[in-house]
Design a protein around this motif. Structure first.
Motif, short mmCIF file in Angstrom:
data_model
loop_
_atom_site.label_atom_id
_atom_site.label_comp_id
_atom_site.label_asym_id
_atom_site.label_seq_id
_atom_site.Cartn_x
_atom_site.Cartn_y
_atom_site.Cartn_z
N TRP A 84 0.85 -1.20 0.00
CA TRP A 84 0.00 0.00 0.00
C TRP A 84 0.88 1.25 0.00
O TRP A 84 1.76 1.39 0.85
CB TRP A 84 -0.89 0.00 1.25
N ARG A 114 -8.30 -2.29 -4.15
CA ARG A 114 -7.68 -2.04 -2.85
C ARG A 114 -8.44 -0.96 -2.11
O ARG A 114 -8.67 0.12 -2.64
CB ARG A 114 -6.23 -1.60 -3.03
N THR A 115 -8.80 -1.24 -0.87
CA THR A 115 -9.46 -0.24 -0.02
C THR A 115 -8.63 0.10 1.21
O THR A 115 -9.05 0.88 2.06
CB THR A 115 -10.85 -0.74 0.43
#
Length: 284
Positions: A33, A93-94
């Motif tokens: 991330w 992606r969260t």
């Protein structure tokens, strides 16, 4: 002439790559991330991999998200003629460590178009469905990839984390040239898929190819063989994969220049029949 790392494999018979590639997931931030702590080192890792003969780099729009593809472009563009870049779409992606399958055709098309832009290319060498979305017919997901291929935006089509039945169904909608499933010396849950790929001439790209852990410690076979050869357990794990099947294309990833050098050196390791037999016995 290219000296293919780990030997040569032709994905879809025409996309020639070295069998030992590089997986570009770990050049992002924690949890895959955001940006890496040291973007300059991440780009140096990519450059060093190519310097050492890697001709297949595997990435995905979800790595970062987008960060991995952007770093590949910054580090390597204009790309060497022999370099193939594989990317994937189908996971949203969260947050860090969160991966949600989304296989709606409009979304997959959008992500393919954006990957083309981020990588700075007119055609994706290998475009893979990152995960099958259980809420969308597989015909729609793979059909969209086939449409992109017909439009000249995708060269070859791949799947990830699939069963033999899913591969067979997907092949009724498009030509499938690669499968990327979890597989390593300790985890052989995709053995049936590997055998199917080998019989069909489909590239098998094992993700998480280095799983050492306790196996490399003490009297474990991985550690034993590593000590016998004077190499690292990770190198033995990669050498085992290369010896396992001619369609195997390991893509070990790292954010360290030293580790990428170590991983690529595994292509030169030759395991004996007896060592291979010991390592074969590690399957859980």
């Amino acid at each position: 002439m290219t000296d293919f790392t780990g030997g040569e494999f032709a994905i879809g018979e025409t996309l020639r790559v070295g069998r030992l590639g590089y997986g570009a997931m770990q050049i992002t931030g924690p949890g895959v991330w955001g940006p890496p702590r040291d973007p300059a080192e991440a780009k140096q890792v990519l450059r060093r991999a190519v310097e050492l003969g890697v001709t297949l780099i595997d990435t995905a729009d979800s790595y970062g998200p987008y960060v991995s593809e952007e770093l590949i472009h910054e580090a390597l563009y204009p790309y060497p003629e022999a370099l193939a870049i594989a990317t994937k779409a189908g996971l949203v992606r969260t947050g860090p460590g969160v991966w949600v399958p989304v296989g709606r055709p409009a979304y997959l098309r959008q992500e393919a178009e954006m990957s083309l832009r981020r990588l700075g290319v007119d055609r994706l060498d290998l475009f893979q469905l990152h995960r099958v979305d259980p809420d969308v017919p597989l015909a729609d997901q793979v059909g969209l990839l086939a449409e992109l291929q017909a439009e000249g935006k995708v060269d070859r089509i791949g799947l990830s984390e699939v069963t033999v039945a899913q591969i067979e169904e997907a092949r009724t909608y498009a030509t499938i040239d690669s499968v990327q499933n979890l597989y390593n010396v300790a985890n052989r849950q995709s053995e049936e898929v590997l055998q199917y790929c080998e019989a069909s001439g489909i590239a098998f790209i094992p993700w998480f190819p280095i799983q050492t852990g306790a196996l490399a410690q003490g009297d474990g076979a991985l550690g034993e063989v590593a000590r016998e050869l004077g190499v690292s357990p990770a190198q033995v794990a990669l050498a085992w994969l290369l010896a396992k099947s001619p369609v195997m294309l390991p893509i070990p990833g790292t954010s360290s220049v030293a580790h990428v050098e170590e991983n690529i050196a595994a292509a030169e390791i030759e395991l004996t029949v007896e060592q291979l037999a010991r390592l074969d016995g590690l399957a859980s």
